[in-house]
Each structure stands twice: as structure tokens, then as C-alpha cells.
Design a protein around this motif. Structure first.
Motif, PDB file in Angstrom:
ATOM      1  N   UNK A  83      -3.270 140.922 107.157  1.00  0.00           N
ATOM      2  CA  UNK A  83      -3.376 141.323 105.751  1.00  0.00           C
ATOM      3  C   UNK A  83      -4.771 141.809 105.369  1.00  0.00           C
ATOM      4  N   UNK A  84      -5.523 142.298 106.336  1.00  0.00           N
ATOM      5  CA  UNK A  84      -6.878 142.771 106.076  1.00  0.00           C
ATOM      6  C   UNK A  84      -6.924 143.926 105.072  1.00  0.00           C
ATOM      7  N   UNK A  85      -6.021 144.915 105.127  1.00  0.00           N
ATOM      8  CA  UNK A  85      -6.101 145.984 104.125  1.00  0.00           C
ATOM      9  C   UNK A  85      -5.933 145.482 102.696  1.00  0.00           C
ATOM     10  N   UNK A  86      -5.120 144.464 102.499  1.00  0.00           N
ATOM     11  CA  UNK A  86      -4.931 143.919 101.152  1.00  0.00           C
ATOM     12  C   UNK A  86      -6.132 143.065 100.757  1.00  0.00           C
ATOM     13  N   UNK A  87      -6.650 142.272 101.701  1.00  0.00           N
ATOM     14  CA  UNK A  87      -7.789 141.402 101.397  1.00  0.00           C
ATOM     15  C   UNK A  87      -9.043 142.202 101.084  1.00  0.00           C
ATOM     16  N   UNK A  88      -9.233 143.336 101.719  1.00  0.00           N
ATOM     17  CA  UNK A  88     -10.453 144.136 101.552  1.00  0.00           C
ATOM     18  C   UNK A  88     -10.292 145.258 100.527  1.00  0.00           C
ATOM     19  N   UNK A  89      -9.201 145.267  99.793  1.00  0.00           N
ATOM     20  CA  UNK A  89      -8.953 146.331  98.830  1.00  0.00           C
ATOM     21  C   UNK A  89     -10.000 146.341  97.718  1.00  0.00           C
ATOM     22  N   UNK A  90     -10.362 145.178  97.209  1.00  0.00           N
ATOM     23  CA  UNK A  90     -11.372 145.097  96.154  1.00  0.00           C
ATOM     24  C   UNK A  90     -12.719 145.615  96.612  1.00  0.00           C
ATOM     25  N   UNK A  91     -13.131 145.244  97.816  1.00  0.00           N
ATOM     26  CA  UNK A  91     -14.401 145.718  98.340  1.00  0.00           C
ATOM     27  C   UNK A  91     -14.368 147.230  98.561  1.00  0.00           C
ATOM     28  N   UNK A  92     -13.230 147.748  98.981  1.00  0.00           N
ATOM     29  CA  UNK A  92     -13.107 149.187  99.182  1.00  0.00           C
ATOM     30  C   UNK A  92     -13.283 149.963  97.891  1.00  0.00           C
ATOM     31  N   UNK A  93     -12.644 149.486  96.811  1.00  0.00           N
ATOM     32  CA  UNK A  93     -12.812 150.148  95.523  1.00  0.00           C
ATOM     33  C   UNK A  93     -14.238 150.001  95.011  1.00  0.00           C
ATOM     34  N   UNK A  94     -14.843 148.844  95.240  1.00  0.00           N
ATOM     35  CA  UNK A  94     -16.224 148.635  94.804  1.00  0.00           C
ATOM     36  C   UNK A  94     -17.157 149.625  95.500  1.00  0.00           C
ATOM     37  N   UNK A 111     -16.307 152.455  96.808  1.00  0.00           N
ATOM     38  CA  UNK A 111     -15.955 153.813  96.415  1.00  0.00           C
ATOM     39  C   UNK A 111     -16.575 154.168  95.066  1.00  0.00           C
ATOM     40  N   UNK A 112     -16.540 153.257  94.108  1.00  0.00           N
ATOM     41  CA  UNK A 112     -17.065 153.531  92.778  1.00  0.00           C
ATOM     42  C   UNK A 112     -18.574 153.378  92.700  1.00  0.00           C
ATOM     43  N   UNK A 113     -19.162 152.670  93.636  1.00  0.00           N
ATOM     44  CA  UNK A 113     -20.603 152.443  93.643  1.00  0.00           C
ATOM     45  C   UNK A 113     -21.359 153.740  93.882  1.00  0.00           C
ATOM     46  N   UNK A 114     -20.819 154.620  94.635  1.00  0.00           N
ATOM     47  CA  UNK A 114     -21.491 155.874  94.940  1.00  0.00           C
ATOM     48  C   UNK A 114     -22.384 155.730  96.155  1.00  0.00           C
ATOM     49  N   UNK A 115     -22.941 156.838  96.558  1.00  0.00           N
ATOM     50  CA  UNK A 115     -23.782 156.849  97.747  1.00  0.00           C
ATOM     51  C   UNK A 115     -25.233 156.659  97.347  1.00  0.00           C
ATOM     52  N   UNK A 116     -25.882 155.721  97.999  1.00  0.00           N
ATOM     53  CA  UNK A 116     -27.293 155.480  97.731  1.00  0.00           C
ATOM     54  C   UNK A 116     -28.116 156.485  98.539  1.00  0.00           C
TER      55      UNK A 116
END
Length: 79
Positions: free
Chosen positions: A37-48, A50-55
Motif C-alpha cells: 500500500x505504498x502508493x496510498x501511504x505516500x500520496x500526501x507526501x507526493x501532493x506536498x 508537487x505543490x511545494x514547487x522546485x527549489x
């Protein structure tokens, strides 16, 4: 020619109907369980991320040279 078209239409109706839906769901569940269930567990971090942008980074050219990279190029070979 019409018999071939009707045969392919019948096969198309079966393959892209419930059979394909069951296969797609089965493969999705199999992969989720295989990945624990790694894709579901890491979904929040993925969106974070993605929205954080590139430093901004320093880039490859601005990093300091390592001692082994400078050997023979910029300093005497006594290093």
C-alpha cells in the motif's frame, strides 16, 4: 467482410467490457498489495512535493571541486 466486422465487434464488446474492468481492478489490487500500500501511504507526501514547487539549486557548475577532481588539473600532482 461483414462477418469479420461483426466478429471483431463481438470480441471488442467482450474484451472492453466487464472483462477489462475486472482485469484492471485485479492488477491494481495486486500491485497495491505487492507494494504494501505504498502508493496510498505516500500520496500526501507526493501532493506536498508537487505543490511545494522546485527549489533553486546551485547547479552542477557551481559545486566545489573535490580533491581528486583537482589532481593534475589545477594543483600540482603531489596531492
Amino acid at each position: 467482410m461483414e462477418t469479420l466486422t461483426s466478429l471483431l465487434g463481438a470480441i471488442n464488446g467482450v474484451v472492453w467490457g466487464p472483462v477489462m474492468l475486472i482485469l484492471l481492478l485485479g492488477v491494481g489490487i495486486y500491485l497495491q498489495l505487492g507494494l504494501k500500500l505504498m502508493p496510498i501511504r505516500k500520496l500526501g507526501m507526493g501532493f506536498k512535493l508537487m505543490w511545494q514547487g522546485e527549489k533553486p539549486s546551485l547547479g552542477w557548475a557551481k559545486r566545489p571541486l573535490l580533491k581528486r577532481e583537482m589532481k593534475g588539473k589545477y594543483l600540482p600532482s603531489t596531492l
